[in-house]
Motif scaffolding. Structure first.
Motif, PDB file in Angstrom:
ATOM      1  N   HIS A   1       0.819  -1.210   0.000  1.00 32.64           N
ATOM      2  CA  HIS A   1       0.000   0.000   0.000  1.00 32.64           C
ATOM      3  C   HIS A   1       0.857   1.266   0.000  1.00 32.64           C
TER       4      HIS A   1
ATOM      5  N   VAL B   1       0.361   5.899  -0.765  1.00 37.58           N
ATOM      6  CA  VAL B   1      -0.586   7.010  -0.842  1.00 37.58           C
ATOM      7  C   VAL B   1       0.080   8.164  -1.579  1.00 37.58           C
TER       8      VAL B   1
ATOM      9  N   HIS C   1      -2.834   3.299  -9.342  1.00 34.74           N
ATOM     10  CA  HIS C   1      -3.447   4.355  -8.541  1.00 34.74           C
ATOM     11  C   HIS C   1      -4.944   4.094  -8.428  1.00 34.74           C
ATOM     12  N   THR C   2      -5.522   4.477  -7.309  1.00 36.01           N
ATOM     13  CA  THR C   2      -6.963   4.343  -7.094  1.00 36.01           C
ATOM     14  C   THR C   2      -7.643   5.702  -7.220  1.00 36.01           C
TER      15      THR C   2
ATOM     16  N   GLU D   1     -13.666   9.322  -2.275  1.00 40.39           N
ATOM     17  CA  GLU D   1     -13.526   8.052  -1.583  1.00 40.39           C
ATOM     18  C   GLU D   1     -13.894   6.857  -2.474  1.00 40.39           C
TER      19      GLU D   1
ATOM     20  N   TYR E   1     -13.753  -1.943  -5.646  1.00 39.39           N
ATOM     21  CA  TYR E   1     -12.317  -2.103  -5.520  1.00 39.39           C
ATOM     22  C   TYR E   1     -11.854  -3.458  -4.980  1.00 39.39           C
TER      23      TYR E   1
ATOM     24  N   GLN F   1      -3.152   4.951  -3.060  1.00 35.10           N
ATOM     25  CA  GLN F   1      -4.423   5.652  -2.961  1.00 35.10           C
ATOM     26  C   GLN F   1      -4.243   7.069  -3.515  1.00 35.10           C
TER      27      GLN F   1
ATOM     28  N   LEU G   1      -8.566   7.600   4.473  1.00 35.44           N
ATOM     29  CA  LEU G   1      -7.422   6.874   3.933  1.00 35.44           C
ATOM     30  C   LEU G   1      -7.315   5.486   4.552  1.00 35.44           C
TER      31      LEU G   1
ATOM     32  N   ALA H   1      -9.913   3.253   3.012  1.00 29.49           N
ATOM     33  CA  ALA H   1      -9.571   2.882   1.634  1.00 29.49           C
ATOM     34  C   ALA H   1      -8.533   1.772   1.603  1.00 29.49           C
TER      35      ALA H   1
ATOM     36  N   CYS I   1      -8.995  -2.082   0.064  1.00 30.92           N
ATOM     37  CA  CYS I   1      -8.092  -2.650  -0.941  1.00 30.92           C
ATOM     38  C   CYS I   1      -7.234  -3.794  -0.406  1.00 30.92           C
TER      39      CYS I   1
END
Length: 296
Positions: free
Chosen positions: A49, A51, A238-239, A247, A256, A274, A287, A290, A294
């Motif tokens: 993960h 961000v 990337h999301t 969101e 997702y 993210q 965050l 999310a 995922c």
């Protein structure tokens, strides 16, 4: 007891049992007295993960790093050398380095920008390597009336010497796929097929694609099939929620967990970052949620 009575009795039992199960499930998913908060659990380890820094502009890099570390995030995307010491302080990786690009519109598909891009990337690639990082972002830039063939040829001419330099330093140049419908009008690398063809022509493991799920949902959809088909050319994701890039929860059209499972099934060992713009007041809570969505 008649058959109708039996049927009503059975339905009543099922409904009662389901309600009990549902209530128990809901209670296990929320902290006492806190609405829509996921219970903190250890991440599964199937997804690396990260961000994106720019989505949290009202937080300092230090604050974002502290929050990321607490959540279990491993990397921060889209930061350059000035911020690397802060990431290192928190044991975080610069998962997608930036700072060599001119902007999102003036890229490798235009020969007039090659000289400046060569200078920028020739300076940045060794810095990325020296810091122990791997990925450095790049962009095709705008189409400006060029057909696909011209765009590919220009990109190959501009990128080839930079990819050769990246190979020497064990760095990967990563071109981001951006939508040209809403956010980045006229951007040339706006389809995964376009980016994959460029990767084929360059023929190097040191050039890959950044598959931005938000952007590709807008321009082409068919996200899971495209991930499965083109994953050999992708090294980063990337999301972002569609529509609106907010969101990635039940408020938007992408599911997702299924997308993440498809990514894991490809054997992806890179990062998923993210890149949504939080609408909720508690951005760190958004965050955290999310990341858990995922974490399949």
């Amino acid at each position: 007891m008649t058959s109708n009575q039996n049927r009503r009795s059975a339905i009543k039992s099922i409904v009662t049992g389901t309600a009990a199960i549902t209530t128990a499930g809901m209670l296990s998913s929320f902290k006492s007295g806190e609405k829509e908060m996921i219970v903190d659990t250890a991440l599964k380890g199937n997804i690396n993960h990260a961000v994106c820094r720019w989505c949290y502009g009202d937080m300092s890099v230090e604050q974002l790093c502290a929050a990321a570390k607490d959540i279990g995030i491993k990397g921060i995307d889209l930061v350059g050398p000035a911020d690397w010491p802060t990431l290192q302080k928190y044991g975080l990786f610069s998962s997608m380095c930036n700072g060599a690009e001119i902007n999102l519109t003036d890229g490798f598909s235009d020969k007039e920008f090659h000289a400046q891009l060569h200078k920028n990337y020739s300076e940045m690639i060794p810095k990325v390597a020296a810091a122990g990082y791997k990925n450095l972002i790049c962009f095709s830039g705008s189409r400006r009336g060029k057909d696909n063939e011209t765009g590919w040829n220009n990109c190959v001419e501009g990128l080839k010497p930079m990819v050769e330099l990246a190979e020497k330093h064990n760095v990967v140049l990563v071109m981001e796929l951006l939508n040209s419908k809403i956010d980045h009008k006229d951007y040339q690398c706006d389809r995964v097929e376009w980016g994959a063809e460029l990767a084929k022509r360059l023929g190097s493991e040191h050039f890959k694609l950044l598959f931005d799920i938000y952007h590709m949902q807008i321009d082409e959809g068919d996200v899971i099939r495209n991930i499965r088909q083109y994953h050999p050319y992708i090294n980063h994701y990337h999301t972002g929620g569609v529509p609106g890039r907010n969101e990635i929860d039940e408020s938007q059209e992408l599911y997702y967990p299924a997308i993440m499972k498809a990514i894991v099934e490809t054997g992806h060992k890179g990062f998923v970052a993210q890149e949504f713009i939080p609408k909720q007041k508690d951005k760190v809570a958004s965050l955290r949620k999310a990341v858990h969505i995922c974490d399949v």
